[in-house]
Design a protein around this motif. Sequence first.
Motif, short mmCIF file in Angstrom:
data_model
loop_
_atom_site.label_atom_id
_atom_site.label_comp_id
_atom_site.label_asym_id
_atom_site.label_seq_id
_atom_site.Cartn_x
_atom_site.Cartn_y
_atom_site.Cartn_z
N UNK A 149 0.83 -1.21 0.00
CA UNK A 149 0.00 0.00 0.00
C UNK A 149 0.87 1.26 0.00
N UNK A 150 1.98 1.22 0.73
CA UNK A 150 2.91 2.34 0.73
C UNK A 150 3.45 2.58 -0.68
N UNK A 151 3.80 1.48 -1.37
CA UNK A 151 4.29 1.60 -2.74
C UNK A 151 3.21 2.18 -3.65
N UNK A 152 1.99 1.70 -3.50
CA UNK A 152 0.90 2.18 -4.34
C UNK A 152 0.68 3.69 -4.15
N UNK A 154 2.96 5.71 -3.18
CA UNK A 154 4.15 6.31 -3.78
C UNK A 154 4.05 6.42 -5.30
N UNK A 155 3.46 5.41 -5.92
CA UNK A 155 3.29 5.46 -7.38
C UNK A 155 2.44 6.65 -7.78
N UNK A 156 1.36 6.88 -7.05
CA UNK A 156 0.49 8.00 -7.41
C UNK A 156 1.06 9.35 -7.01
N UNK A 157 1.86 9.38 -5.95
CA UNK A 157 2.46 10.65 -5.52
C UNK A 157 3.58 11.07 -6.46
N UNK A 158 4.33 10.08 -6.99
CA UNK A 158 5.45 10.42 -7.87
C UNK A 158 5.08 10.51 -9.33
N UNK A 159 3.83 10.23 -9.65
CA UNK A 159 3.41 10.24 -11.07
C UNK A 159 3.37 11.64 -11.65
#
Length: 159
Positions: A149-152, A154-159
């Motif tokens: 969930x942390x990675x997910x 992170x994916x949306x925050x760094x997109x």
Amino acid sequence: MSATEVLLALVIAVGIVGIVVPVLPGSLLVVGAILVWAMEVGSSRAWTVFAVATTLVVCGTVVKYLVPGRRLKSSGVPGSTLAAGAALGFVGFFVVPVVGLLLGFLAGVYLAERRRVGAALAWPSTRAAIRAVGMSILIELVAALLAAMTWLVGVFVTA
């Protein structure tokens, strides 16, 4: 989401399944996939996500060994019984696909306890060992899910 992120999401999913079905090193797959993502993105946010996810998995791994081990000690199941369960679990892993590890572990614990305390008291010790193993799997699963969930996020925050 890029194609790489989709592929890494699949690796993370396989890692999570590998925790429940102990065929693959589940937590390592989860952390490894997040590491690959962090190296690809390369931003400080991505590395922060990796650090948080790794910390969650490491903490989960430590707790996974401490909590069930303490419960087993308090229920009176000795380490030699667990060693017998682990040995038969290892054999079972190769003899019976998928469920052999679990079946071998249970048989090993039951047989060791039957030899140690007799048939009447062997089953309660076996149940305590089953609960401890279940607790261990649950702890590792929760840690891996939190890392995913942390990675997910992170994916949306760094997109």
